[in-house]
Write a protein that holds these residues in place. Structure first.
Motif, PDB file in Angstrom:
ATOM      1  N   GLY A   1       6.109  -2.739 -17.130  1.00  0.00           N
ATOM      2  CA  GLY A   1       6.415  -1.630 -18.012  1.00  0.00           C
ATOM      3  C   GLY A   1       7.127  -0.505 -17.312  1.00  0.00           C
ATOM      4  O   GLY A   1       7.484  -0.572 -16.145  1.00  0.00           O
ATOM      5  N   ASP A   2       7.336   0.579 -18.090  1.00  0.00           N
ATOM      6  CA  ASP A   2       8.135   1.679 -17.595  1.00  0.00           C
ATOM      7  C   ASP A   2       7.307   2.863 -17.113  1.00  0.00           C
ATOM      8  O   ASP A   2       7.853   3.803 -16.559  1.00  0.00           O
ATOM      9  CB  ASP A   2       9.077   2.167 -18.709  1.00  0.00           C
ATOM     10  CG  ASP A   2      10.086   1.099 -19.110  1.00  0.00           C
ATOM     11  OD1 ASP A   2      10.224   0.132 -18.361  1.00  0.00           O
ATOM     12  OD2 ASP A   2      10.711   1.254 -20.174  1.00  0.00           O
ATOM     13  N   GLY A   3       6.000   2.849 -17.364  1.00  0.00           N
ATOM     14  CA  GLY A   3       5.179   3.991 -17.012  1.00  0.00           C
ATOM     15  C   GLY A   3       5.021   4.159 -15.516  1.00  0.00           C
ATOM     16  O   GLY A   3       4.951   3.176 -14.779  1.00  0.00           O
ATOM     17  N   PRO A   4       4.970   5.392 -15.044  1.00  0.00           N
ATOM     18  CA  PRO A   4       4.808   5.640 -13.602  1.00  0.00           C
ATOM     19  C   PRO A   4       3.568   4.977 -13.025  1.00  0.00           C
ATOM     20  O   PRO A   4       3.597   4.488 -11.894  1.00  0.00           O
ATOM     21  CB  PRO A   4       4.713   7.169 -13.528  1.00  0.00           C
ATOM     22  CG  PRO A   4       5.424   7.652 -14.756  1.00  0.00           C
ATOM     23  CD  PRO A   4       5.125   6.627 -15.816  1.00  0.00           C
ATOM     24  N   GLU A   5       2.481   4.948 -13.796  1.00  0.00           N
ATOM     25  CA  GLU A   5       1.250   4.337 -13.288  1.00  0.00           C
ATOM     26  C   GLU A   5       1.434   2.845 -13.052  1.00  0.00           C
ATOM     27  O   GLU A   5       0.960   2.304 -12.056  1.00  0.00           O
ATOM     28  CB  GLU A   5       0.112   4.575 -14.278  1.00  0.00           C
ATOM     29  CG  GLU A   5      -1.223   4.034 -13.792  1.00  0.00           C
ATOM     30  CD  GLU A   5      -2.356   4.362 -14.748  1.00  0.00           C
ATOM     31  OE1 GLU A   5      -3.450   3.785 -14.585  1.00  0.00           O
ATOM     32  OE2 GLU A   5      -2.153   5.189 -15.661  1.00  0.00           O
ATOM     33  N   ARG A   6       2.142   2.165 -13.956  1.00  0.00           N
ATOM     34  CA  ARG A   6       2.389   0.729 -13.803  1.00  0.00           C
ATOM     35  C   ARG A   6       3.300   0.469 -12.606  1.00  0.00           C
ATOM     36  O   ARG A   6       3.107  -0.482 -11.855  1.00  0.00           O
ATOM     37  CB  ARG A   6       3.018   0.166 -15.078  1.00  0.00           C
ATOM     38  CG  ARG A   6       2.082   0.186 -16.280  1.00  0.00           C
ATOM     39  CD  ARG A   6       2.830  -0.119 -17.548  1.00  0.00           C
ATOM     40  NE  ARG A   6       1.956  -0.097 -18.719  1.00  0.00           N
ATOM     41  CZ  ARG A   6       2.397  -0.066 -19.960  1.00  0.00           C
ATOM     42  NH1 ARG A   6       3.692  -0.057 -20.196  1.00  0.00           N
ATOM     43  NH2 ARG A   6       1.557  -0.038 -20.962  1.00  0.00           N
ATOM     44  N   VAL A   7       4.314   1.308 -12.442  1.00  0.00           N
ATOM     45  CA  VAL A   7       5.226   1.155 -11.317  1.00  0.00           C
ATOM     46  C   VAL A   7       4.481   1.331 -10.001  1.00  0.00           C
ATOM     47  O   VAL A   7       4.608   0.519  -9.080  1.00  0.00           O
ATOM     48  CB  VAL A   7       6.389   2.167 -11.427  1.00  0.00           C
ATOM     49  CG1 VAL A   7       7.210   2.171 -10.136  1.00  0.00           C
ATOM     50  CG2 VAL A   7       7.284   1.826 -12.610  1.00  0.00           C
ATOM     51  N   ASP A   8       3.692   2.379  -9.908  1.00  0.00           N
ATOM     52  CA  ASP A   8       2.934   2.632  -8.682  1.00  0.00           C
ATOM     53  C   ASP A   8       1.956   1.505  -8.397  1.00  0.00           C
ATOM     54  O   ASP A   8       1.777   1.092  -7.244  1.00  0.00           O
ATOM     55  CB  ASP A   8       2.180   3.961  -8.791  1.00  0.00           C
ATOM     56  CG  ASP A   8       3.112   5.162  -8.756  1.00  0.00           C
ATOM     57  OD1 ASP A   8       4.263   5.001  -8.329  1.00  0.00           O
ATOM     58  OD2 ASP A   8       2.686   6.251  -9.179  1.00  0.00           O
ATOM     59  N   ASN A   9       1.313   0.996  -9.448  1.00  0.00           N
ATOM     60  CA  ASN A   9       0.340  -0.081  -9.281  1.00  0.00           C
ATOM     61  C   ASN A   9       1.003  -1.329  -8.721  1.00  0.00           C
ATOM     62  O   ASN A   9       0.506  -1.962  -7.777  1.00  0.00           O
ATOM     63  CB  ASN A   9      -0.325  -0.385 -10.621  1.00  0.00           C
ATOM     64  CG  ASN A   9      -1.501  -1.334 -10.483  1.00  0.00           C
ATOM     65  OD1 ASN A   9      -2.135  -1.402  -9.436  1.00  0.00           O
ATOM     66  ND2 ASN A   9      -1.788  -2.061 -11.549  1.00  0.00           N
ATOM     67  N   PHE A  10       2.158  -1.671  -9.285  1.00  0.00           N
ATOM     68  CA  PHE A  10       2.869  -2.867  -8.825  1.00  0.00           C
ATOM     69  C   PHE A  10       3.312  -2.725  -7.372  1.00  0.00           C
ATOM     70  O   PHE A  10       3.112  -3.625  -6.551  1.00  0.00           O
ATOM     71  CB  PHE A  10       4.079  -3.117  -9.720  1.00  0.00           C
ATOM     72  CG  PHE A  10       4.857  -4.357  -9.357  1.00  0.00           C
ATOM     73  CD1 PHE A  10       4.495  -5.594  -9.881  1.00  0.00           C
ATOM     74  CD2 PHE A  10       5.942  -4.298  -8.498  1.00  0.00           C
ATOM     75  CE1 PHE A  10       5.203  -6.745  -9.553  1.00  0.00           C
ATOM     76  CE2 PHE A  10       6.656  -5.428  -8.154  1.00  0.00           C
ATOM     77  CZ  PHE A  10       6.281  -6.655  -8.686  1.00  0.00           C
ATOM     78  N   LEU A  11       3.906  -1.595  -7.037  1.00  0.00           N
ATOM     79  CA  LEU A  11       4.413  -1.407  -5.681  1.00  0.00           C
ATOM     80  C   LEU A  11       3.293  -1.326  -4.661  1.00  0.00           C
ATOM     81  O   LEU A  11       3.434  -1.805  -3.532  1.00  0.00           O
ATOM     82  CB  LEU A  11       5.279  -0.152  -5.612  1.00  0.00           C
ATOM     83  CG  LEU A  11       6.594  -0.206  -6.397  1.00  0.00           C
ATOM     84  CD1 LEU A  11       7.362   1.091  -6.225  1.00  0.00           C
ATOM     85  CD2 LEU A  11       7.440  -1.393  -5.975  1.00  0.00           C
ATOM     86  N   ASN A  12       2.184  -0.734  -5.026  1.00  0.00           N
ATOM     87  CA  ASN A  12       1.058  -0.648  -4.096  1.00  0.00           C
ATOM     88  C   ASN A  12       0.442  -2.012  -3.827  1.00  0.00           C
ATOM     89  O   ASN A  12      -0.169  -2.242  -2.785  1.00  0.00           O
ATOM     90  CB  ASN A  12      -0.001   0.309  -4.635  1.00  0.00           C
ATOM     91  CG  ASN A  12       0.427   1.754  -4.537  1.00  0.00           C
ATOM     92  OD1 ASN A  12       1.262   2.100  -3.712  1.00  0.00           O
ATOM     93  ND2 ASN A  12      -0.131   2.597  -5.391  1.00  0.00           N
ATOM     94  N   GLN A  13       0.628  -2.946  -4.744  1.00  0.00           N
ATOM     95  CA  GLN A  13       0.109  -4.291  -4.552  1.00  0.00           C
ATOM     96  C   GLN A  13       1.094  -5.198  -3.829  1.00  0.00           C
ATOM     97  O   GLN A  13       0.702  -6.192  -3.230  1.00  0.00           O
ATOM     98  CB  GLN A  13      -0.246  -4.911  -5.918  1.00  0.00           C
ATOM     99  CG  GLN A  13      -1.443  -4.247  -6.587  1.00  0.00           C
ATOM    100  CD  GLN A  13      -1.700  -4.808  -7.972  1.00  0.00           C
ATOM    101  OE1 GLN A  13      -0.952  -5.653  -8.455  1.00  0.00           O
ATOM    102  NE2 GLN A  13      -2.741  -4.336  -8.617  1.00  0.00           N
ATOM    103  N   ASN A  14       2.379  -4.861  -3.889  1.00  0.00           N
ATOM    104  CA  ASN A  14       3.390  -5.782  -3.372  1.00  0.00           C
ATOM    105  C   ASN A  14       4.233  -5.265  -2.216  1.00  0.00           C
ATOM    106  O   ASN A  14       4.708  -6.065  -1.424  1.00  0.00           O
ATOM    107  CB  ASN A  14       4.330  -6.200  -4.515  1.00  0.00           C
ATOM    108  CG  ASN A  14       3.638  -7.074  -5.542  1.00  0.00           C
ATOM    109  OD1 ASN A  14       3.540  -8.282  -5.370  1.00  0.00           O
ATOM    110  ND2 ASN A  14       3.145  -6.464  -6.616  1.00  0.00           N
TER     111      ASN A  14
END
Length: 226
Positions: free
Chosen positions: A100-113
């Protein structure tokens, strides 16, 4: 955490650890649920791969990041050159973290990968994974890649060259040697974006330079210098 699950076999300088997506018969499981078997792979000369390894020829002890998930061939080839290999499976991660486009989703994905310190890597095998990220996630991922690779390092990425494609093949990549890839289709996905040379230059505008190679199967290989 997901990040540990996806990278539980990496960070070895020698040996040939097996990735979690590889079955005992050598097949890998695609995101569509279809097993990609060894006989599905076709060998092809790859100019981008040739360029990538020519830049690190003669070096030892480098840290290379592979964003296509772990596989035996890539781990063995990289470690036999005397380098460390780290692996992230971006496309598998998208099944667990909403694209998705939300900042929380972006941060979550990057922090995991891509949760690495600045200047960790000497090179990144990006493959085709950036095509399937939403615009905000794509922008953030490229920014993170810029931060975690060392100045002067190289990225190898692959993009579809068919600019009006509604769906594109998703590929699995295995390294046979420094000039040859084994490539197999592992399903079809809708690209979030389709790129041309100009849009790729804009995407990697913070990097020092780009070099393009038009390959078979309507693929565009890109060498990006940090």
């Amino acid at each position: 955490m997901l990040r540990e699950r996806f990278r539980d076999f990496i960070q070895s300088q020698s040996g040939s650890p097996q990735g979690p997506a590889i079955a005992q018969n050598g097949s890998i499981r695609s995101d569509t649920g279809r097993a990609v078997k060894p006989e599905d792979f076709a060998a092809r000369h790859n100019n981008g791969l040739d360029q990538f390894f020519s830049y690190i020829k003669g070096e030892a002890g480098l840290s290379i990041l592979d964003l296509g998930g772990g596989n035996q061939a890539n781990v063995s080839f990289i470690t036999n050159l005397g380098h460390k290999i780290y692996s992230e499976d971006f496309l598998r991660s998208l099944r667990f973290v909403e694209n998705g486009d939300g900042p929380e989703r972006v941060d979550n994905f990057l922090n995991q990968n891509l949760n690495y310190s600045e200047g960790t890597f000497d090179g990144v095998l990006v493959w085709d994974v950036l095509e399937y990220l939403s615009a905000p996630l794509l922008s953030a991922a490229v920014e993170r890649l810029f931060r975690i690779v060392k100045p002067g390092s190289y990225l190898l990425a692959v993009f579809q060259s068919h600019e009006k494609a509604q769906s594109v093949a998703q590929y699995a990549f295995r390294i046979r040697d420094s000039k040859t890839l084994l490539v197999a289709e592992r399903g079809v996905r809708k690209p979030e974006q389709v790129f041309n040379n100009r849009s790729l230059e804009k995407l990697f505008q913070d990097f020092e330079s780009l070099k393009f190679f038009l390959a078979r199967d309507k693929l565009r290989e890109v060498i990006v210098r940090r």
